[in-house]
Structures are given as structure tokens and as C-alpha cells.
Design a protein around this motif. Sequence first.
Motif, PDB file in Angstrom:
ATOM      1  N   ASP A   1      50.078  39.486  45.412  1.00 15.22           N
ATOM      2  CA  ASP A   1      50.029  38.087  44.912  1.00 15.22           C
ATOM      3  C   ASP A   1      50.026  38.194  43.387  1.00 15.22           C
ATOM      4  O   ASP A   1      50.592  37.352  42.710  1.00 15.22           O
ATOM      5  CB  ASP A   1      48.746  37.296  45.482  1.00 15.22           C
ATOM      6  CG  ASP A   1      48.960  36.725  46.872  1.00 15.22           C
ATOM      7  OD1 ASP A   1      50.123  36.838  47.175  1.00 15.22           O
ATOM      8  OD2 ASP A   1      47.912  36.482  47.515  1.00 15.22           O
ATOM      9  N   TRP A   2      49.292  39.269  42.858  1.00 20.57           N
ATOM     10  CA  TRP A   2      49.062  39.294  41.367  1.00 20.57           C
ATOM     11  C   TRP A   2      50.537  39.656  40.678  1.00 20.57           C
ATOM     12  O   TRP A   2      50.663  38.876  39.626  1.00 20.57           O
ATOM     13  CB  TRP A   2      47.966  40.324  40.937  1.00 20.57           C
ATOM     14  CG  TRP A   2      47.692  40.462  39.760  1.00 20.57           C
ATOM     15  CD1 TRP A   2      47.103  39.741  38.818  1.00 20.57           C
ATOM     16  CD2 TRP A   2      48.262  41.259  38.754  1.00 20.57           C
ATOM     17  NE1 TRP A   2      47.112  40.144  37.451  1.00 20.57           N
ATOM     18  CE2 TRP A   2      47.862  41.275  37.415  1.00 20.57           C
ATOM     19  CE3 TRP A   2      49.286  42.417  38.806  1.00 20.57           C
ATOM     20  CZ2 TRP A   2      48.070  41.848  36.209  1.00 20.57           C
ATOM     21  CZ3 TRP A   2      49.492  43.257  37.701  1.00 20.57           C
ATOM     22  CH2 TRP A   2      48.934  42.709  36.324  1.00 20.57           C
TER      23      TRP A   2
ATOM     24  N   SER B   1      53.613  38.885  42.083  1.00 17.34           N
ATOM     25  CA  SER B   1      54.617  37.948  42.044  1.00 17.34           C
ATOM     26  C   SER B   1      54.520  37.149  43.229  1.00 17.34           C
ATOM     27  O   SER B   1      55.209  35.683  43.371  1.00 17.34           O
ATOM     28  CB  SER B   1      55.965  38.597  42.257  1.00 17.34           C
ATOM     29  OG  SER B   1      56.218  39.235  43.166  1.00 17.34           O
TER      30      SER B   1
ATOM     31  N   ALA C   1      46.616  41.139  47.736  1.00 19.51           N
ATOM     32  CA  ALA C   1      45.871  40.922  46.490  1.00 19.51           C
ATOM     33  C   ALA C   1      46.845  41.556  45.564  1.00 19.51           C
ATOM     34  O   ALA C   1      47.247  40.780  44.419  1.00 19.51           O
ATOM     35  CB  ALA C   1      44.716  41.448  46.492  1.00 19.51           C
TER      36      ALA C   1
ATOM     37  N   ARG D   1      54.291  31.739  47.188  1.00 18.83           N
ATOM     38  CA  ARG D   1      53.401  31.298  48.479  1.00 18.83           C
ATOM     39  C   ARG D   1      53.050  29.866  48.058  1.00 18.83           C
ATOM     40  O   ARG D   1      53.230  28.856  48.791  1.00 18.83           O
ATOM     41  CB  ARG D   1      52.546  32.148  48.756  1.00 18.83           C
ATOM     42  CG  ARG D   1      52.696  33.559  49.146  1.00 18.83           C
ATOM     43  CD  ARG D   1      51.660  34.132  49.951  1.00 18.83           C
ATOM     44  NE  ARG D   1      50.327  34.346  49.110  1.00 18.83           N
ATOM     45  CZ  ARG D   1      49.259  33.878  49.396  1.00 18.83           C
ATOM     46  NH1 ARG D   1      49.170  32.902  50.490  1.00 18.83           N
ATOM     47  NH2 ARG D   1      48.096  33.953  48.553  1.00 18.83           N
ATOM     48  N   ARG D   2      52.494  29.532  46.919  1.00 22.80           N
ATOM     49  CA  ARG D   2      51.917  28.341  46.470  1.00 22.80           C
ATOM     50  C   ARG D   2      53.101  27.341  46.513  1.00 22.80           C
ATOM     51  O   ARG D   2      52.986  26.203  46.946  1.00 22.80           O
ATOM     52  CB  ARG D   2      51.356  28.686  45.164  1.00 22.80           C
ATOM     53  CG  ARG D   2      50.694  27.255  44.695  1.00 22.80           C
ATOM     54  CD  ARG D   2      49.759  27.381  43.339  1.00 22.80           C
ATOM     55  NE  ARG D   2      49.118  28.458  43.188  1.00 22.80           N
ATOM     56  CZ  ARG D   2      49.304  29.572  42.554  1.00 22.80           C
ATOM     57  NH1 ARG D   2      50.335  29.644  41.859  1.00 22.80           N
ATOM     58  NH2 ARG D   2      48.359  30.657  42.625  1.00 22.80           N
TER      59      ARG D   2
ATOM     60  N   LEU E   1      46.465  26.590  50.390  1.00 26.77           N
ATOM     61  CA  LEU E   1      47.739  26.067  49.543  1.00 26.77           C
ATOM     62  C   LEU E   1      48.533  24.830  50.192  1.00 26.77           C
ATOM     63  O   LEU E   1      49.072  24.317  49.415  1.00 26.77           O
ATOM     64  CB  LEU E   1      48.744  27.252  49.475  1.00 26.77           C
ATOM     65  CG  LEU E   1      48.157  28.707  48.863  1.00 26.77           C
ATOM     66  CD1 LEU E   1      49.339  29.738  49.208  1.00 26.77           C
ATOM     67  CD2 LEU E   1      47.889  28.374  47.331  1.00 26.77           C
TER      68      LEU E   1
ATOM     69  N   ASP F   1      44.455  41.602  53.630  1.00 29.82           N
ATOM     70  CA  ASP F   1      44.260  40.639  52.467  1.00 29.82           C
ATOM     71  C   ASP F   1      43.941  41.579  51.226  1.00 29.82           C
ATOM     72  O   ASP F   1      44.467  41.278  50.115  1.00 29.82           O
ATOM     73  CB  ASP F   1      42.598  39.898  52.681  1.00 29.82           C
ATOM     74  CG  ASP F   1      42.793  38.715  53.475  1.00 29.82           C
ATOM     75  OD1 ASP F   1      43.891  38.542  54.016  1.00 29.82           O
ATOM     76  OD2 ASP F   1      41.807  38.033  53.871  1.00 29.82           O
TER      77      ASP F   1
ATOM     78  N   ALA G   1      52.205  35.371  44.428  1.00 30.82           N
ATOM     79  CA  ALA G   1      51.290  34.009  44.740  1.00 30.82           C
ATOM     80  C   ALA G   1      51.972  32.771  44.165  1.00 30.82           C
ATOM     81  O   ALA G   1      51.879  31.649  45.047  1.00 30.82           O
ATOM     82  CB  ALA G   1      49.907  34.307  43.873  1.00 30.82           C
ATOM     83  N   PRO G   2      52.773  32.823  43.139  1.00 31.91           N
ATOM     84  CA  PRO G   2      53.606  31.631  42.826  1.00 31.91           C
ATOM     85  C   PRO G   2      54.805  31.124  43.888  1.00 31.91           C
ATOM     86  O   PRO G   2      54.864  30.008  44.244  1.00 31.91           O
ATOM     87  CB  PRO G   2      54.215  31.874  41.558  1.00 31.91           C
ATOM     88  CG  PRO G   2      53.646  33.113  40.794  1.00 31.91           C
ATOM     89  CD  PRO G   2      52.959  33.742  42.129  1.00 31.91           C
TER      90      PRO G   2
ATOM     91  N   LEU H   1      46.091  33.407  54.802  1.00 28.27           N
ATOM     92  CA  LEU H   1      45.854  33.321  53.343  1.00 28.27           C
ATOM     93  C   LEU H   1      46.579  31.855  52.872  1.00 28.27           C
ATOM     94  O   LEU H   1      46.315  31.472  51.559  1.00 28.27           O
ATOM     95  CB  LEU H   1      46.757  34.400  52.631  1.00 28.27           C
ATOM     96  CG  LEU H   1      46.000  35.638  52.729  1.00 28.27           C
ATOM     97  CD1 LEU H   1      46.808  37.154  52.023  1.00 28.27           C
ATOM     98  CD2 LEU H   1      44.748  35.677  51.919  1.00 28.27           C
ATOM     99  N   ASN H   2      47.690  31.347  53.559  1.00 26.29           N
ATOM    100  CA  ASN H   2      48.143  30.333  52.813  1.00 26.29           C
ATOM    101  C   ASN H   2      47.433  28.923  53.124  1.00 26.29           C
ATOM    102  O   ASN H   2      47.827  27.727  52.567  1.00 26.29           O
ATOM    103  CB  ASN H   2      49.671  29.991  53.514  1.00 26.29           C
ATOM    104  CG  ASN H   2      50.677  31.111  53.024  1.00 26.29           C
ATOM    105  OD1 ASN H   2      50.384  31.907  51.888  1.00 26.29           O
ATOM    106  ND2 ASN H   2      51.549  31.461  53.949  1.00 26.29           N
TER     107      ASN H   2
END
Length: 91
Positions: free
Chosen positions: A25-26, A28, A22, A33-34, A57, A18, A30-31, A53-54
Motif C-alpha cells: 500500500d505504501w 503504490s 502494508a 484501492r482508494r 474506502l 494485513d 493504496a491510491p 481492507l477496502n
Amino acid sequence: MSRVTAMERHPVFAALYDAIMAPLDWLSFAPLRRRTAEAARGRTLEIGVGTGLNFDLYRDARPLVGIEPDPEMLKRARRRGGTSSAPVHLL
């Protein structure tokens, strides 16, 4: 050369996963995965759930079935799956 099996444990990697994700994700991830998780509808299979982690979402995935071969990662995913808004079944 040793052969890696599905039952091999990676406790250090699982503990750090995790924290490693982090900054990614910050930057690129995170968007991406979301967007991918939010597009899932109905019965959904995630292969290689890692630490889960997903899970939060997924909005319209009912149920969510996850597969994770590493027992240490699976242990962490089970904890996270218990708090998810979607029903999560882990193997």
C-alpha cells in the motif's frame, strides 16, 4: 497434486495478510484501492474481500456485499465489517 477447495483454511496467511499489504500500500496499492472503491456507487459486490481492507474506502456503496471463500480471511473481514461506515454483508 492436491486440489484446493473453497473451504480450505489458511490461518497463517490470513494472520499475515494485513502486514504483507502494508508495504505494498505504501509503495503504490493504496491510491489504486482508494480510487477504485471511492468510484463505487449503490449496490456493490466485492469478490475476494480478504480481511476487508477496502471496507472503509467505500463512500457511496450501499449496501456493500463481499464474498470471501477462505474462512480465516472471512473471520477477519467480519470483524472489520462491523466497524465500517458502509453496511457490509459478507458471504
